[in-house]
Scaffold this active site. Sequence first.
Site, mmCIF file in Angstrom:
data_model
loop_
_atom_site.group_PDB
_atom_site.id
_atom_site.type_symbol
_atom_site.label_atom_id
_atom_site.label_comp_id
_atom_site.label_asym_id
_atom_site.label_seq_id
_atom_site.Cartn_x
_atom_site.Cartn_y
_atom_site.Cartn_z
ATOM 1 N N SER A 52 49.910 32.278 21.613
ATOM 2 C CA SER A 52 48.508 32.288 21.691
ATOM 3 C C SER A 52 48.379 32.947 21.892
ATOM 4 O O SER A 52 48.228 34.001 21.830
ATOM 5 C CB SER A 52 48.986 31.659 23.590
ATOM 6 O OG SER A 52 49.243 30.229 23.228
HETATM 7 N N1 SAH Z 1 53.712 30.413 24.129
HETATM 8 C C1 SAH Z 1 54.244 30.155 22.729
HETATM 9 C C2 SAH Z 1 52.739 29.176 22.327
HETATM 10 C C3 SAH Z 1 53.047 27.963 22.173
HETATM 11 S S1 SAH Z 1 52.600 26.776 21.165
HETATM 12 C C4 SAH Z 1 53.633 31.888 22.459
HETATM 13 O O1 SAH Z 1 53.534 32.994 23.490
HETATM 14 O O2 SAH Z 1 54.224 31.742 21.258
HETATM 15 C C5 SAH Z 1 52.728 25.449 21.698
HETATM 16 C C6 SAH Z 1 54.072 24.212 21.753
HETATM 17 O O3 SAH Z 1 54.661 23.957 22.177
HETATM 18 C C7 SAH Z 1 54.290 24.843 20.240
HETATM 19 O O4 SAH Z 1 55.835 25.821 19.429
HETATM 20 C C8 SAH Z 1 54.972 23.694 20.101
HETATM 21 O O5 SAH Z 1 55.750 23.207 18.931
HETATM 22 C C9 SAH Z 1 55.598 23.150 21.499
HETATM 23 N N2 SAH Z 1 55.615 21.392 21.762
HETATM 24 C C10 SAH Z 1 54.862 20.941 21.544
HETATM 25 N N3 SAH Z 1 55.059 19.352 22.153
HETATM 26 C C11 SAH Z 1 56.106 20.175 23.276
HETATM 27 C C12 SAH Z 1 57.382 18.692 23.304
HETATM 28 N N4 SAH Z 1 57.288 17.815 23.289
HETATM 29 N N5 SAH Z 1 58.196 19.980 24.125
HETATM 30 C C13 SAH Z 1 58.145 21.243 23.834
HETATM 31 N N6 SAH Z 1 57.546 22.318 22.988
HETATM 32 C C14 SAH Z 1 56.575 21.418 22.584
#
Ligand code: SAH
Length: 224
Positions: A52
């Site tokens: 992010s």
């Molecule tokens: N907070 C992270 C960025 C998140 S991007 C950082 O600092 O790097 C959003 C993430 O949510 C992605 O890796 C995606 O695979 C995950 N995601 C999406 N749906 C999800 C779910 N149902 N359960 C767990 N993770 C999920």
Amino acid sequence: MVRRHIAGRGISDARVLDAMASVPREHFVRPGLSHRAYADGPLPIGEGQTISQPYVVAWMAEAAELGTEDRVLEVGTGSGYAAAVLGLIAAEVYTIERHAVLAEGARERLHRLGYGNVHVRYGDGTAGWNEHAPYDAIVVAAAGPDVPEALCDQLVAEGRLVMPLGRPWRGQSLVRLRRGPKGSFTREELGAVRFVPLVGQDELPLRNAPMRPPPASRPRPESR
Ligand code: SAH
């Protein structure tokens, strides 16, 4: 980065600013992208996902109103960067990622960098992490049409849940739900954001005033 993009854009919680200044973001991006680690933008981390934007990480951490004793659930570990920031502010962070390779990478990285209070699990975060519930705060780092019911259930009274709501890749709104002392929820819209989709609840219809999803008996799609 913190002075210009984080404090400069209105984040004022001192503990959030300290945490943002302390986490070495270059360790959470791919080696070839480390020269862009302190620009204020998202970057690819594999599996079609992104780390992010730092400002948004700080905004969500501030919106979650974290205390030093708080237990926090994060959905969407990705690189583990936001979890590291949350871990410097709160007592314990439990974070879930649905891509095994990202979950494993984040676990190894957080361990190597010494974030011992951040616990990574591979799985579907829309179901929360019941073993460690309830949480003082829940941060969802992917956008869905509605807040998963299990997450509402795993929030303490007076707890805060921060999540982008809206259609994938379209205009989304960062929303804070606050659970009242008697269990009812109030909702605030904090501003416009753009996140990758929260996978696992695609079938839910988009509603104008999303508060509670349909009954839990509704079948959920596969998480991977
Ligand atoms: N907070 C992270 C960025 C998140 S991007 C950082 O600092 O790097 C959003 C993430 O949510 C992605 O890796 C995606 O695979 C995950 N995601 C999406 N749906 C999800 C779910 N149902 N359960 C767990 N993770 C999920």
